[in-house]
Design an enzyme around this catalytic site. Structure first.
Site, PDB file in Angstrom:
ATOM      1  N   SER A   1       0.834  -1.202   0.000  1.00 23.24           N
ATOM      2  CA  SER A   1       0.000   0.000   0.000  1.00 23.24           C
ATOM      3  C   SER A   1       0.866   1.248   0.000  1.00 23.24           C
ATOM      4  O   SER A   1       1.610   1.510   0.938  1.00 23.24           O
ATOM      5  CB  SER A   1      -0.903   0.005   1.232  1.00 23.24           C
TER       6      SER A   1
ATOM      7  N   HIS B   1      -1.250  -1.150  -4.367  1.00 24.35           N
ATOM      8  CA  HIS B   1      -2.518  -0.843  -3.691  1.00 24.35           C
ATOM      9  C   HIS B   1      -2.551   0.657  -3.418  1.00 24.35           C
ATOM     10  O   HIS B   1      -1.657   1.213  -2.788  1.00 24.35           O
ATOM     11  CB  HIS B   1      -2.647  -1.636  -2.396  1.00 24.35           C
TER      12      HIS B   1
ATOM     13  N   ASP C   1      -4.777   3.843  -2.024  1.00 20.66           N
ATOM     14  CA  ASP C   1      -5.885   4.206  -1.141  1.00 20.66           C
ATOM     15  C   ASP C   1      -6.328   5.641  -1.357  1.00 20.66           C
ATOM     16  O   ASP C   1      -5.567   6.577  -1.099  1.00 20.66           O
ATOM     17  CB  ASP C   1      -5.437   4.056   0.322  1.00 20.66           C
TER      18      ASP C   1
ATOM     19  N   MET D   1      -8.868   8.515  -0.118  1.00 17.97           N
ATOM     20  CA  MET D   1      -9.727   8.884   1.028  1.00 17.97           C
ATOM     21  C   MET D   1     -10.195  10.320   0.871  1.00 17.97           C
ATOM     22  O   MET D   1      -9.394  11.188   0.508  1.00 17.97           O
ATOM     23  CB  MET D   1      -8.932   8.768   2.325  1.00 17.97           C
TER      24      MET D   1
ATOM     25  N   HIS E   1      -8.356   1.461  -4.243  1.00 11.74           N
ATOM     26  CA  HIS E   1      -9.334   1.264  -3.157  1.00 11.74           C
ATOM     27  C   HIS E   1      -9.947   2.617  -2.809  1.00 11.74           C
ATOM     28  O   HIS E   1      -9.277   3.465  -2.231  1.00 11.74           O
ATOM     29  CB  HIS E   1      -8.583   0.641  -1.969  1.00 11.74           C
TER      30      HIS E   1
ATOM     31  N   MET F   1     -12.126   4.979  -0.716  1.00 12.92           N
ATOM     32  CA  MET F   1     -12.826   5.214   0.550  1.00 12.92           C
ATOM     33  C   MET F   1     -13.463   6.588   0.449  1.00 12.92           C
ATOM     34  O   MET F   1     -13.050   7.541   1.115  1.00 12.92           O
ATOM     35  CB  MET F   1     -11.827   5.099   1.717  1.00 12.92           C
TER      36      MET F   1
ATOM     37  N   MET G   1     -11.961  -5.456   4.927  1.00 12.40           N
ATOM     38  CA  MET G   1     -11.163  -4.558   5.777  1.00 12.40           C
ATOM     39  C   MET G   1     -10.889  -5.265   7.101  1.00 12.40           C
ATOM     40  O   MET G   1     -11.818  -5.667   7.797  1.00 12.40           O
ATOM     41  CB  MET G   1     -11.898  -3.248   6.040  1.00 12.40           C
TER      42      MET G   1
ATOM     43  N   ASP H   1      -7.137  -6.285   3.825  1.00 14.46           N
ATOM     44  CA  ASP H   1      -6.459  -4.980   3.903  1.00 14.46           C
ATOM     45  C   ASP H   1      -6.491  -4.440   5.327  1.00 14.46           C
ATOM     46  O   ASP H   1      -7.562  -4.175   5.873  1.00 14.46           O
ATOM     47  CB  ASP H   1      -7.190  -4.015   2.950  1.00 14.46           C
TER      48      ASP H   1
ATOM     49  N   SER I   1       2.305  -0.475   6.236  1.00 19.34           N
ATOM     50  CA  SER I   1       3.376  -0.224   7.213  1.00 19.34           C
ATOM     51  C   SER I   1       4.369  -1.370   7.293  1.00 19.34           C
ATOM     52  O   SER I   1       5.573  -1.141   7.398  1.00 19.34           O
ATOM     53  CB  SER I   1       2.788  -0.027   8.608  1.00 19.34           C
TER      54      SER I   1
HETATM   55  C1  DX5 Z   1      -6.543   1.693   5.400  1.00 17.01           C
HETATM   56  C2  DX5 Z   1      -6.103   1.392   4.001  1.00 17.01           C
HETATM   57  C3  DX5 Z   1      -5.016   0.388   3.921  1.00 17.01           C
HETATM   58  C4  DX5 Z   1      -3.727   0.802   4.594  1.00 17.01           C
HETATM   59  C5  DX5 Z   1      -3.122  -0.447   5.143  1.00 17.01           C
HETATM   60  O1  DX5 Z   1      -7.705   2.442   5.372  1.00 17.01           O
HETATM   61  O2  DX5 Z   1      -7.178   0.896   3.229  1.00 17.01           O
HETATM   62  O3  DX5 Z   1      -4.743  -0.014   2.594  1.00 17.01           O
HETATM   63  O4  DX5 Z   1      -2.817   1.442   3.757  1.00 17.01           O
HETATM   64  O5  DX5 Z   1      -2.029  -0.098   5.908  1.00 17.01           O
HETATM   65  P1  DX5 Z   1      -1.404  -1.068   6.983  1.00 17.01           P
HETATM   66  O6  DX5 Z   1      -0.885  -2.257   6.241  1.00 17.01           O
HETATM   67  O7  DX5 Z   1      -0.331  -0.222   7.589  1.00 17.01           O
HETATM   68  O8  DX5 Z   1      -2.485  -1.424   7.958  1.00 17.01           O
HETATM   69 ZN    ZN Z   2      -6.686  -0.038   1.203  1.00 18.55          ZN
END
Ligand code: DX5
Ligand code: ZN
Length: 220
Positions: A8, A33, A35, A37, A66, A68, A137, A175, A198
């Site tokens: 990610s 991946h 994200d 938001m 992804h 959100m 999730m 995820d 992470s």
């Molecule tokens: C959280 C995201 C994830 C995030 C995962 O809302 O959808 O994709 O980047 O990060 P880690 O692996 O650090 O939990």
């Molecule tokens: Zn994600």
């Protein structure tokens, strides 16, 4: 069946994005991946189209986007334009989910639906046959670096049953909080794709961390 590792980008150093992208390109990772938001569906804001376009310019692997965001329907054509290959929307953000899924496929992308930790698998019963991917999730969406919710194993198993029962071709992606400590149990439960933010980017040697994760889920 193939198993996929999806680092990610949210956890990468945004001031050195190109370096992060090259690292993923040259690693055993399968997907990027990404994200998105909006500060409405989730409390956090990440990045939008210009950043995704910039990533796409260098990325040589599948772009797993992804969303959100509320009303993702409004932006389907834009995400196609900036290079999304898989476009995943949240069940909780779509009033007309069937229409949104069809629109994603008509735009030439694979369609995914994501469920928050509190949303039961059963809500997918009447859409599962249309899906290319379901994103479970394993943390509450919005932030990287949170701890994995243990109830996820049960949900992945239930989803696997639903997919088999309905003869759906959907892949199961997990995820949030994925590490070398839970990835094998997720594999066993039936997961196909594993997002890691992470755990990859905050590690000393991200290329090796990706390779270790990939080895854990590859057939022995
Ligand atoms: C959280 C995201 C994830 C995030 C995962 O809302 O959808 O994709 O980047 O990060 P880690 O692996 O650090 O939990
Ligand atoms: Zn994600």
């Amino acid at each position: 069946m193939n198993k996929f590792i999806a680092p990610s980008i949210l956890a990468a150093d945004f001031a050195n994005l190109q370096q992060a992208i090259e690292m993923v390109n040259n690693s055993k990772a399968d997907w990027f991946h990404i994200d998105v938001m909006d500060g409405v569906f989730v409390p956090n804001i990440s990045f939008g189209m210009p950043v995704i376009s910039a990533i796409k310019k260098h990325a040589t692997k599948t772009m797993d986007v992804h969303l959100m965001i509320v009303n993702p329907n409004r932006y389907i054509a834009d995400f196609k334009k900036v290079g999304a290959d898989i476009l995943t929307v949240h069940y909780e953000a779509c009033t007309h989910l069937h229409r949104t899924v069809q629109a994603i496929k008509a735009a030439g992308m694979k369609a995914g639906v994501s469920l928050n930790p509190h949303t039961p698998i059963a809500v997918l019963e009447d859409i599962i046959a249309d899906l290319d991917l379901v994103l479970i999730m394993s943390v509450n969406p919005g932030f990287g670096g949170q701890s994995f919710i243990e109830n996820t194993y049960k949900k992945v198993k239930q989803l696997k049953h639903l997919i088999e029962y309905s003869e759906s071709k959907a892949l199961i992606e997990v995820d949030g909080g994925v590490t070398d400590q839970n990835i094998e149990q997720l594999l066993e439960a039936g997961a196909d794709a594993f997002v890691a933010g992470s755990f990859v980017f905050k590690s000393e040697n991200p290329t090796k961390t990706i390779s270790d994760l990939k080895n854990l889920v590859s057939p022995k």
